[in-house]
Design an enzyme around this catalytic site. Structure first.
Site, PDB file in Angstrom:
ATOM      1  N   ILE A  12      33.965  49.074  38.864  1.00  0.00           N
ATOM      2  CA  ILE A  12      33.851  50.470  38.424  1.00  0.00           C
ATOM      3  C   ILE A  12      32.869  51.225  39.328  1.00  0.00           C
ATOM      4  CG2 ILE A  12      33.320  51.994  36.475  1.00  0.00           C
ATOM      5  CD1 ILE A  12      34.004  49.590  34.608  1.00  0.00           C
ATOM      6  N   SER A 124      30.622  49.880  26.090  1.00  0.00           N
ATOM      7  CA  SER A 124      31.979  49.356  25.986  1.00  0.00           C
ATOM      8  C   SER A 124      32.553  49.592  24.592  1.00  0.00           C
ATOM      9  CB  SER A 124      31.909  47.854  26.256  1.00  0.00           C
ATOM     10  OG  SER A 124      33.101  47.233  25.882  1.00  0.00           O
ATOM     11  N   TYR A 149      28.274  38.830  25.117  1.00  0.00           N
ATOM     12  CA  TYR A 149      28.408  39.985  26.027  1.00  0.00           C
ATOM     13  C   TYR A 149      28.374  41.295  25.220  1.00  0.00           C
ATOM     14  CZ  TYR A 149      30.899  43.653  28.518  1.00  0.00           C
ATOM     15  OH  TYR A 149      31.265  44.868  29.036  1.00  0.00           O
ATOM     16  N   LYS A 153      25.592  44.712  24.939  1.00  0.00           N
ATOM     17  CA  LYS A 153      25.912  46.146  25.045  1.00  0.00           C
ATOM     18  C   LYS A 153      25.406  46.881  23.809  1.00  0.00           C
ATOM     19  CE  LYS A 153      27.917  46.130  29.008  1.00  0.00           C
ATOM     20  NZ  LYS A 153      27.170  46.638  30.162  1.00  0.00           N
ATOM     21  N   PRO A 293      41.200  33.671  20.772  1.00  0.00           N
ATOM     22  CA  PRO A 293      40.124  33.850  19.796  1.00  0.00           C
ATOM     23  C   PRO A 293      39.291  35.099  20.107  1.00  0.00           C
ATOM     24  CG  PRO A 293      40.132  31.593  20.634  1.00  0.00           C
ATOM     25  CD  PRO A 293      41.136  32.357  21.458  1.00  0.00           C
TER      26      PRO A 293
HETATM   27  P1  NAD Z   1      31.648  44.110  37.916  1.00  0.00           P
HETATM   28  O1  NAD Z   1      31.263  42.724  37.613  1.00  0.00           O
HETATM   29  O2  NAD Z   1      32.712  44.343  38.924  1.00  0.00           O
HETATM   30  O3  NAD Z   1      30.347  44.945  38.372  1.00  0.00           O
HETATM   31  C1  NAD Z   1      29.062  44.654  37.882  1.00  0.00           C
HETATM   32  C2  NAD Z   1      28.148  44.499  39.087  1.00  0.00           C
HETATM   33  O4  NAD Z   1      26.817  44.188  38.648  1.00  0.00           O
HETATM   34  C3  NAD Z   1      28.576  43.364  40.014  1.00  0.00           C
HETATM   35  O5  NAD Z   1      28.734  43.885  41.325  1.00  0.00           O
HETATM   36  C4  NAD Z   1      27.443  42.351  39.927  1.00  0.00           C
HETATM   37  O6  NAD Z   1      27.243  41.690  41.170  1.00  0.00           O
HETATM   38  C5  NAD Z   1      26.270  43.237  39.539  1.00  0.00           C
HETATM   39  N1  NAD Z   1      25.155  42.574  38.819  1.00  0.00           N
HETATM   40  C6  NAD Z   1      25.198  41.825  37.686  1.00  0.00           C
HETATM   41  N2  NAD Z   1      23.960  41.450  37.318  1.00  0.00           N
HETATM   42  C7  NAD Z   1      23.111  41.983  38.231  1.00  0.00           C
HETATM   43  C8  NAD Z   1      21.702  41.963  38.389  1.00  0.00           C
HETATM   44  N3  NAD Z   1      20.904  41.304  37.549  1.00  0.00           N
HETATM   45  N4  NAD Z   1      21.156  42.606  39.443  1.00  0.00           N
HETATM   46  C9  NAD Z   1      21.943  43.266  40.333  1.00  0.00           C
HETATM   47  N5  NAD Z   1      23.270  43.332  40.232  1.00  0.00           N
HETATM   48  C10 NAD Z   1      23.858  42.698  39.188  1.00  0.00           C
HETATM   49  O7  NAD Z   1      32.013  44.839  36.551  1.00  0.00           O
HETATM   50  P2  NAD Z   1      32.683  46.265  36.276  1.00  0.00           P
HETATM   51  O8  NAD Z   1      34.019  46.042  35.683  1.00  0.00           O
HETATM   52  O9  NAD Z   1      32.539  47.139  37.476  1.00  0.00           O
HETATM   53  O10 NAD Z   1      31.738  46.760  35.108  1.00  0.00           O
HETATM   54  C11 NAD Z   1      30.612  47.585  35.328  1.00  0.00           C
HETATM   55  C12 NAD Z   1      29.873  47.745  34.015  1.00  0.00           C
HETATM   56  O11 NAD Z   1      30.757  48.280  33.038  1.00  0.00           O
HETATM   57  C13 NAD Z   1      29.353  46.426  33.427  1.00  0.00           C
HETATM   58  O12 NAD Z   1      28.094  46.656  32.833  1.00  0.00           O
HETATM   59  C14 NAD Z   1      30.390  46.079  32.375  1.00  0.00           C
HETATM   60  O13 NAD Z   1      29.846  45.295  31.352  1.00  0.00           O
HETATM   61  C15 NAD Z   1      30.779  47.459  31.873  1.00  0.00           C
HETATM   62  N6  NAD Z   1      32.129  47.508  31.267  1.00  0.00           N
HETATM   63  C16 NAD Z   1      33.211  47.033  31.957  1.00  0.00           C
HETATM   64  C17 NAD Z   1      34.483  47.045  31.367  1.00  0.00           C
HETATM   65  C18 NAD Z   1      35.677  46.486  32.087  1.00  0.00           C
HETATM   66  O14 NAD Z   1      36.678  46.193  31.433  1.00  0.00           O
HETATM   67  N7  NAD Z   1      35.668  46.344  33.407  1.00  0.00           N
HETATM   68  C19 NAD Z   1      34.647  47.551  30.059  1.00  0.00           C
HETATM   69  C20 NAD Z   1      33.531  48.047  29.390  1.00  0.00           C
HETATM   70  C21 NAD Z   1      32.276  48.026  30.009  1.00  0.00           C
HETATM   71  N1  UFG Z   2      46.088  39.616  27.251  1.00  0.00           N
HETATM   72  C1  UFG Z   2      47.177  38.776  27.340  1.00  0.00           C
HETATM   73  N2  UFG Z   2      47.215  37.885  28.372  1.00  0.00           N
HETATM   74  C2  UFG Z   2      46.235  37.787  29.310  1.00  0.00           C
HETATM   75  C3  UFG Z   2      45.112  38.654  29.203  1.00  0.00           C
HETATM   76  C4  UFG Z   2      45.077  39.542  28.152  1.00  0.00           C
HETATM   77  O1  UFG Z   2      48.091  38.835  26.519  1.00  0.00           O
HETATM   78  O2  UFG Z   2      46.332  36.930  30.212  1.00  0.00           O
HETATM   79  C5  UFG Z   2      46.049  40.607  26.153  1.00  0.00           C
HETATM   80  C6  UFG Z   2      44.878  40.447  25.223  1.00  0.00           C
HETATM   81  O3  UFG Z   2      45.163  39.522  24.204  1.00  0.00           O
HETATM   82  C7  UFG Z   2      44.688  41.884  24.728  1.00  0.00           C
HETATM   83  C8  UFG Z   2      45.096  42.736  25.936  1.00  0.00           C
HETATM   84  O4  UFG Z   2      45.906  41.876  26.739  1.00  0.00           O
HETATM   85  O5  UFG Z   2      45.580  42.152  23.679  1.00  0.00           O
HETATM   86  C9  UFG Z   2      43.914  43.232  26.763  1.00  0.00           C
HETATM   87  O6  UFG Z   2      43.084  42.141  27.099  1.00  0.00           O
HETATM   88  P1  UFG Z   2      41.937  42.246  28.202  1.00  0.00           P
HETATM   89  O7  UFG Z   2      41.324  40.894  28.327  1.00  0.00           O
HETATM   90  O8  UFG Z   2      42.474  42.862  29.450  1.00  0.00           O
HETATM   91  O9  UFG Z   2      40.933  43.303  27.573  1.00  0.00           O
HETATM   92  P2  UFG Z   2      40.116  43.299  26.213  1.00  0.00           P
HETATM   93  O10 UFG Z   2      40.579  44.470  25.416  1.00  0.00           O
HETATM   94  O11 UFG Z   2      40.173  41.977  25.565  1.00  0.00           O
HETATM   95  O12 UFG Z   2      38.617  43.505  26.711  1.00  0.00           O
HETATM   96  C10 UFG Z   2      38.275  44.384  27.817  1.00  0.00           C
HETATM   97  C11 UFG Z   2      37.066  43.808  28.556  1.00  0.00           C
HETATM   98  C12 UFG Z   2      35.842  43.861  27.669  1.00  0.00           C
HETATM   99  C13 UFG Z   2      35.641  45.269  27.182  1.00  0.00           C
HETATM  100  C14 UFG Z   2      36.873  45.792  26.486  1.00  0.00           C
HETATM  101  C15 UFG Z   2      36.684  47.248  26.165  1.00  0.00           C
HETATM  102  O13 UFG Z   2      37.317  42.464  28.948  1.00  0.00           O
HETATM  103  O14 UFG Z   2      34.717  43.479  28.440  1.00  0.00           O
HETATM  104  O15 UFG Z   2      38.012  45.667  27.354  1.00  0.00           O
HETATM  105  O16 UFG Z   2      37.752  47.703  25.421  1.00  0.00           O
HETATM  106  F1  UFG Z   2      34.593  45.295  26.313  1.00  0.00           F
END
Ligand code: NAD
Ligand code: UFG
Length: 338
Positions: A12, A124, A149, A153, A293
């Site tokens: 992101i 999240s 996790y 948050k 789960p």
């Molecule tokens: P990502 O893992 O690609 O990016 C997170 C970055 O943080 C990574 O580049 C990692 O190297 C860095 N990092 C972790 N711990 C660190 C530390 N102690 N010091 C310095 N760098 C550190 O994840 P993302 O998908 O880009 O997510 C960004 C943020 O958004 C995260 O906080 C994640 O929890 C949150 N978020 C992501 C999603 C999703 O589905 N991708 C959904 C909701 C919230």
């Molecule tokens: N799913 C499958 N097969 C897979 C992966 C996922 O059927 O191989 C399904 C899951 O059961 C769910 C949907 O696809 O119904 C989305 O699953 P994701 O794992 O892509 O996403 P989640 O909604 O479980 O969770 C994600 C991030 C979390 C974040 C959340 C916010 O992993 O970190 O979105 O809505 F908090």
């Protein structure tokens, strides 16, 4: 503004740099690369046509972070850094609590000491647990998080709310992301998960390219139109633009702001598979597997508050997301590793 992006090399963060640059902001990235590659930043530099200042450091490294604040006059921080794998957090709870909590504690303290009191936090939809109402509004009570996790948050939201309450000079924006997918249209940057993907879209793209044999659909007996889980998928570039809107709120001295960033549309797993197939003219083999789960049936938001107060709303639809995810995978069969 001069913006510090912690975790800015990640999925992101890397997309957000581009939107910030478009809006005229300057960025500096601090990342320890625990879940990312510096190559992502090199590619962002190519897209925006300028170098992205990068310091490889852990946010928990107080001295290194302080040096960044001394060297750059940071106006605001977007705090992406954190560990984010739900399953792994259940196996390594201490690592997750230690990293996510301590990084934020150190960051907030260093910010305060350097007179920077503006922060956007990556929260999240997971904080809603099994949501009490659908679509989810920001006033929906936070739920019981089923994994460490999610707990980090939820707890960090409370920490940030208390910090702002104690010192109203702080501007704190909590952005509750729904399910980001998609990639920048250049195909240069995108989601590049390590190992076997946990999330749906990278599993689909890796199946489509032949790295995985078939997608496992986790359950088809949920109380949803087709029995598979429903989520609010949002294009990562829309999500990135949400941070620019949140910075504008900070410039208006918003105090505390809490926003859902989603599209407001729910798509089932099979809807996403079908949209992916249609958008890209590909077949994605799948099999129905047992429920995973901790999963819930349905999670999508009402994004009206972000529209009303931030003037932000998602622009892209599910087919755009599917096309751009595939474009990145197709151009980078091995992610950033080539
Ligand atoms: P990502 O893992 O690609 O990016 C997170 C970055 O943080 C990574 O580049 C990692 O190297 C860095 N990092 C972790 N711990 C660190 C530390 N102690 N010091 C310095 N760098 C550190 O994840 P993302 O998908 O880009 O997510 C960004 C943020 O958004 C995260 O906080 C994640 O929890 C949150 N978020 C992501 C999603 C999703 O589905 N991708 C959904 C909701 C919230
Ligand atoms: N799913 C499958 N097969 C897979 C992966 C996922 O059927 O191989 C399904 C899951 O059961 C769910 C949907 O696809 O119904 C989305 O699953 P994701 O794992 O892509 O996403 P989640 O909604 O479980 O969770 C994600 C991030 C979390 C974040 C959340 C916010 O992993 O970190 O979105 O809505 F908090």
């Amino acid at each position: 503004m001069q913006i510090l992006l912690t975790g800015g090399a990640g999925y992101i963060g890397s997309h957000t740099i581009i939107e910030l640059d478009k809006a005229g902001h300057s960025v500096v990235v601090v990342d320890n690369l625990v879940n990312s590659k510096e190559e992502a930043l090199r590619r962002v530099s190519k897209i925006i046509g300028k170098q992205v200042p990068f310091i490889k450091a852990d946010v928990r490294d107080r001295e290194a972070l302080d040096k960044v604040f001394k060297q750059y006059k940071i106006d605001a921080v977007i705090h992406f850094a954190g560990l984010k794998a739900v399953g792994e957090s259940c196996e390594k709870p201490l690592e997750y609590y230690e990293n996510n909590m301590n990084a934020t504690f150190v960051l907030l303290d260093v910010m305060r000491k350097n007179g920077c009191k503006n922060i956007i936090f990556s929260s999240s939809a997971t904080v809603y647990g099994d949501p009490a109402q659908i679509p989810i509004t920001e006033s929906c009570p936070k739920g019981h998080c089923t994994n460490p996790y999610g707990q980090t948050k939820s707890m960090l939201e409370e920490v940030l709310i208390d910090v702002q309450k104690a010192d109203p000079e702080w501007n704190v924006v909590l952005l509750r992301y729904f399910n980001p997918i998609g990639a920048h249209k250049s195909g240069l940057i995108g989601e590049n998960p390590n190992g076997i993907p946990n999330n749906l879209m990278p599993y689909i793209t890796q199946t489509a390219i032949g790295i995985r044999k078939e997608l496992g659909v986790f359950g088809n007996d949920y109380d949803t139109p087709d029995g598979t889980g429903v989520r609010d998928y949002i294009h990562v570039c829309d999500l990135a633009a949400g941070h620019v809107a949140a910075l504008q709120a900070i410039q208006r001295k918003c105090g505390l702001g809490i926003y859902n960033l989603g599209t407001g549309h729910g798509y089932s797993v099979l809807d996403v598979v079908n949209a992916f197939q249609t958008a890209n003219g590909l077949k994605v083999p799948y099999v129905i597997k047992p429920r995973r789960p901790g999963d819930i049936a349905t999670c999508y938001c009402n994004p009206a508050k972000a529209k009303a107060e931030l003037g932000w709303e998602a622009q892209y639809g599910i087919e755009d997301m599917c096309r751009d995810s595939w474009n990145f995978q197709k151009n980078n069969p091995k992610g950033y590793e080539e």
